[in-house]
Scaffold this active site. Sequence first.
Site, PDB file in Angstrom:
ATOM      1  CE1 TYR A 151       0.623  -1.471  -4.540  1.00 51.69           C
ATOM      2  CE2 TYR A 151       1.290   0.722  -4.843  1.00 51.69           C
ATOM      3  CZ  TYR A 151       1.240  -0.576  -5.375  1.00 51.69           C
ATOM      4  OH  TYR A 151       0.922  -0.582  -6.866  1.00 51.69           O
ATOM      5  CE  LYS A 155       3.486  -3.072  -6.077  1.00 48.70           C
ATOM      6  NZ  LYS A 155       3.630  -4.215  -7.023  1.00 48.70           N
TER       7      LYS A 155
END
Length: 243
Positions: A151, A155
């Site tokens: 993740y 990002k």
Amino acid sequence: MSQPNAPVSERTPRSVLVTGGNRGIGLAVARAFADAGDRVAVTHRSGEPPAGFFGVRADVTDPASLDAAFAAVEAEQGPVEVLVANAGTTRDQLLMRMSDEEFDSVLDANLAGAWRVARRAVRGMVRAKRGRIIFMSSVVGLYGSPGQTNYAASKAGMIGLARSIARELGSRGITANVIAPGFIDTDMTRELPEATAADYKGRIPAGRFGEVADIAQAALFLADAGYVNGAVLPVDGGLGMGH
Ligand code: NDP
């Protein structure tokens, strides 16, 4: 887009598309643009679109579904002038235990998905010589987060994506900026174990999680701003300051 200070009633409505606009942050962002007088479409992957919005079903990992969604939105409300690439997902796991599939699927949805929607949106923006692209990143893209290597990498990648678009298309009246939310009260953070949530709250100078309205406000600002490009706007109660 050139009238940021005009009263709502005097604005020319913009054609806005929010991916993952059926719940959480995306829905709040969609509502804020609609309240500002814009024409707002949302993509939803599952369920029904939220009442009051033009909804199109799309999965950001599926280019064909995105192309169909954009075509439907363009027919309904004109080419997308403001894109909010918000759809995102998590599949947390410690690095040693994370499978290739867990890594790839999160990168595919969060980073490649954002790239796909931006690629499709700029077609109309280049023609119109104006556009706003807003990527929903996360504080953990720069702060890091144990158990979120997939993740956080996805990002962080959105920042390079936005800044490259800013350099590539800034002269065409197109801006690409990033919102880096901290911990916001949504389904995503409600999944956190209580101890983890308490630990994070202790590290946030504001001492609390944020509200979806805090993110919507930042999105409205970036949609109005003509001379902010390639920026990362933290909305995190101070958690990540110093980046
Ligand atoms: P939610 O989990 O509440 O909503 C996620 C949204 O993304 C849903 O609409 C979901 O659709 C959609 N989505 C997920 N995968 C896909 C896909 N492959 N194709 C299309 N749509 C997809 O999340 P939040 O509202 O909390 O988060 C929104 C964004 O903000 C995300 O990008 C997230 O990473 C980011 N963010 C959130 C933070 C938070 O604290 N909440 C903090 C920092 C960043 P469906 O309903 O079908 O599942």
